[in-house]
Enzyme design. Structure first.
Site, mmCIF file in Angstrom:
data_model
loop_
_atom_site.group_PDB
_atom_site.id
_atom_site.type_symbol
_atom_site.label_atom_id
_atom_site.label_comp_id
_atom_site.label_asym_id
_atom_site.label_seq_id
_atom_site.Cartn_x
_atom_site.Cartn_y
_atom_site.Cartn_z
ATOM 1 N N GLU A 24 24.138 34.159 38.704
ATOM 2 C CA GLU A 24 25.439 34.437 38.090
ATOM 3 C C GLU A 24 25.687 33.382 37.024
ATOM 4 O O GLU A 24 24.928 32.416 36.893
ATOM 5 C CB GLU A 24 26.563 34.477 39.139
ATOM 6 C CG GLU A 24 26.515 35.748 39.978
ATOM 7 C CD GLU A 24 27.695 35.928 40.920
ATOM 8 O OE1 GLU A 24 28.568 35.047 40.975
ATOM 9 O OE2 GLU A 24 27.734 36.959 41.607
ATOM 10 N N HIS B 90 38.432 36.855 35.234
ATOM 11 C CA HIS B 90 37.068 37.392 35.334
ATOM 12 C C HIS B 90 36.828 38.264 34.112
ATOM 13 O O HIS B 90 37.694 39.052 33.737
ATOM 14 C CB HIS B 90 36.943 38.215 36.622
ATOM 15 C CG HIS B 90 35.522 38.466 37.016
ATOM 16 N ND1 HIS B 90 34.711 39.337 36.328
ATOM 17 C CD2 HIS B 90 34.766 37.958 38.027
ATOM 18 C CE1 HIS B 90 33.506 39.357 36.915
ATOM 19 N NE2 HIS B 90 33.524 38.517 37.948
ATOM 20 N N ARG C 136 32.558 31.776 32.904
ATOM 21 C CA ARG C 136 33.474 32.923 32.870
ATOM 22 C C ARG C 136 34.517 32.840 31.770
ATOM 23 O O ARG C 136 34.843 33.842 31.143
ATOM 24 C CB ARG C 136 34.201 33.044 34.204
ATOM 25 C CG ARG C 136 33.380 33.747 35.197
ATOM 26 C CD ARG C 136 34.099 34.017 36.464
ATOM 27 N NE ARG C 136 33.076 34.534 37.350
ATOM 28 C CZ ARG C 136 33.195 34.652 38.646
ATOM 29 N NH1 ARG C 136 34.305 34.295 39.237
ATOM 30 N NH2 ARG C 136 32.213 35.129 39.357
ATOM 31 N N HIS D 107 41.705 36.583 38.242
ATOM 32 C CA HIS D 107 40.773 36.744 39.358
ATOM 33 C C HIS D 107 40.952 35.697 40.446
ATOM 34 O O HIS D 107 40.876 36.019 41.630
ATOM 35 C CB HIS D 107 39.354 36.670 38.785
ATOM 36 C CG HIS D 107 38.262 36.907 39.782
ATOM 37 N ND1 HIS D 107 38.147 38.068 40.499
ATOM 38 C CD2 HIS D 107 37.223 36.119 40.172
ATOM 39 C CE1 HIS D 107 37.096 37.991 41.292
ATOM 40 N NE2 HIS D 107 36.527 36.804 41.136
ATOM 41 N N ARG E 111 36.307 27.528 38.199
ATOM 42 C CA ARG E 111 35.404 27.644 39.344
ATOM 43 C C ARG E 111 34.068 28.242 38.951
ATOM 44 O O ARG E 111 34.003 29.231 38.209
ATOM 45 C CB ARG E 111 36.067 28.521 40.416
ATOM 46 C CG ARG E 111 35.153 28.852 41.567
ATOM 47 C CD ARG E 111 35.866 29.552 42.684
ATOM 48 N NE ARG E 111 36.327 30.882 42.354
ATOM 49 C CZ ARG E 111 35.563 31.959 42.284
ATOM 50 N NH1 ARG E 111 34.255 31.865 42.466
ATOM 51 N NH2 ARG E 111 36.097 33.134 42.011
HETATM 52 C C1 SIN Z 1 31.836 38.486 41.209
HETATM 53 O O1 SIN Z 1 31.158 39.156 41.981
HETATM 54 O O2 SIN Z 1 31.666 38.491 39.996
HETATM 55 C C2 SIN Z 1 32.931 37.653 41.762
HETATM 56 C C3 SIN Z 1 32.406 36.510 42.478
HETATM 57 C C4 SIN Z 1 33.318 35.342 42.260
HETATM 58 O O3 SIN Z 1 34.503 35.501 42.120
HETATM 59 O O4 SIN Z 1 32.797 34.231 42.145
#
Ligand code: SIN
Length: 505
Positions: free
Chosen positions: A117, A233, A273, A333, A368
């Site tokens: 990610e 997000h 993000r 988010h 975060r």
């Molecule tokens: C996601 O699946 O993108 C959310 C996970 C998160 O909030 O870190």
């Protein structure tokens, strides 16, 4: 326990049934009765909607140092290093524990599969049921909580305010569905009420995420930390009239592209993000939107098995994620801030604790790192339970002294002594086997010695000298001797030679 006026009594009150609340409840259940109060059904929380996964440095090419570096650099200069170290270093143990409690994390070729990610330097995001990681983690915790006798769950109960007396949080008031109000009194109260995405028009959060913990804590006088830091997000489903369903960052981690209306890629899809979200806003503002996620170049079968929930939800809106671009927009988010706590969940108000998204430990700094939130809930939920148990043991002395004065004082009787013994037994079982400090060592000693006194006093069914029993007010020749207590069992021994000379050399 229910008092005649309807007030509930418990040892520990946990508000919220997401990952932090349930993990804390399980930890606390070893120390006393736990009441979990949750305003919807217990599975309804931000946790249940977390898709992508849980970041944890247990992969072969990973280590906690790298996870720490990524967490710190995502947090833009204000991550609390101690909190982040706790998160990454205790995370692996908490994840293994949860797996041993039945959480089914996805595997490939028999080994855990880690996805990538944004802003992670390694593939370290563990996932479950493809894209239902939070749901699976909370399922495992809830099943264990339901099997744990010391935990009771009160659903559809909306906590409204904390009860504070003499500067100490002592529980809360909550409303049941029909709107009747109930008070709960507890030795400690934990806020694990999750996020506050519902402050915003666009959010990935479910309707329950109304910032209840921070709001109640603030009204009760506790300090809040970093409330200005809200994570948006980048990719929520942007369909007119539909909720802003999350399209997990893991989709980009598996190779999906972001494209503007002209079909151009315009950003690094795996940047932090905030940068990706602002890049999308810029495309829209400068007339190059709407923006969509493109998975069409990916293997369709793998996409469907990796992201079954996303595929099914998009299908409901007429979108086949393997063939159609998925319209996306940023949405609120996660709140990095919350009720200011130390590393064991202690807030600035005595008796009040917080964990998970409701808490502000400084662990995420100003932003975060993706998938650190489920880990946070597990790690800091467990720690809050330890903090509360320490506090409960710390404050046990007063209660012990009060109970002993009443049942073991100048006048005694069999039934009060028996109930004192039961109370002492429970507390002795919960006492740490290796006390961490002098106070804990002394508390353990007080419990043990009080228990010896109570057992001996209950055994001696007469009154003699300093020992006065209201149920046996006279001396009784049957008890003319000393009470020898061995391995918790009292018996009468000779007046002259309670322990015969050389008996045990
Ligand atoms: C996601 O699946 O993108 C959310 C996970 C998160 O909030 O870190």
């Amino acid at each position: 326990m229910n008092a005649p006026d309807g007030t509930l009594h418990t040892d520990f009150l946990v508000l919220g049934s997401g990952i932090a609340g349930l993990r804390a409840a399980l930890g606390l259940s070893r120390h006393g009765a736990v009441l979990v109060v949750t305003k919807d059904q217990p599975s309804e929380s931000n946790t249940g909607y977390a898709q992508g996964g849980v970041a944890v440095a247990i992969g072969a090419d990973d280590d906690t140092r790298l996870h720490l570096d990524d967490t710190v650099s995502a947090g833009a200069g204000i991550v609390s290093g101690a909190a982040a170290r706790v998160l990454v270093e205790e995370g692996p143990e908490r994840i293994r524990e949860l797996a041993s409690w039945g959480a089914r994390f996805d595997r490939e070729d028999g080994r855990y599969h880690f996805t990538r990610e944004g802003a992670h330097s390694r593939n370290r995001v563990l996932h479950a049921l493809g894209d239902a990681t939070g749901w699976e983690m909370v399922r495992a915790l809830l099943e264990r909580a339901h099997r744990t006798e010391a935990i009771a769950v009160r659903s559809f109960a909306c906590s409204t305010d904390l009860l504070v007396r003499d500067g100490i949080a002592r529980g809360c008031r909550f409303l049941d569905e029909p709107g009747s109000e109930t008070a709960v009194l507890a030795r400690a109260t934990l806020l694990a009420t999750g996020g506050a995405g519902r402050v915003f028009a666009e959010t990935t959060n479910p309707p329950v995420a109304t910032g209840d913990g921070a709001a109640m804590a603030q009204r009760a006088g506790a300090a809040l930390l970093d409330m200005e830091f809200v994570q948006f997000h980048p990719t929520a489903l942007a369909v007119e009239g539909a909720p802003r369903f999350l399209i997990s960052e893991a989709v980009r981690g598996e190779g999906a592209y972001l494209r503007n209306a002209a079909g151009e890629r315009f950003t690094d899809e795996l940047a932090a993000r905030d940068r990706v979200a602002r890049a999308i806003v810029r495309e829209n503002r400068e007339g190059r939107g709407p923006v969509s996620l493109d998975l069409r170049h990916l293997d369709a079968e793998r996409v469907r098995t990796r992201f079954p929930r996303i595929a099914a939800t998009c299908r409901r809106y007429g979108i086949d994620i393997t063939r159609d671009p998925v319209p996306v927009t940023p949405a609120a988010h996660y709140v990095m801030g919350g009720v200011a706590t130390d590393l064991h969940g202690r807030s600035t108000l005595r008796g009040l604790y917080a964990a998970g998204e409701a808490a502000g430990t400084g662990v995420h700094g100003a932003n975060r790192l993706a998938s650190n939130s489920l880990l946070e809930g597990l790690v800091f939920g467990a720690r809050a339970a330890e903090g509360i148990a320490d506090h409960a043991m710390g404050s046990i002395r007063e209660e012990l002294q009060r109970r002993c004065w009443q049942a073991l004082g100048l006048e005694r009787d069999g039934s009060s002594l028996a109930s004192l013994e039961r109370w002492l037994d429970e507390r002795r079982q919960a006492a740490p086997t290796r006390p961490a400090d002098r106070a804990a060592a002394e508390d353990r000693n007080l419990l043990d010695v009080a228990s010896a006194m109570a057992a001996s006093a209950r055994f001696r069914e007469e009154s003699r000298g300093s020992h006065y029993r209201t149920d046996f007010p006279s001396p009784d020749e049957r008890f003319h001797g000393h009470t020898l207590l061995e391995a918790g069992a009292p018996r009468l021994v000779d007046v002259e030679t309670p322990v015969p000379e050389g008996a045990r050399c």
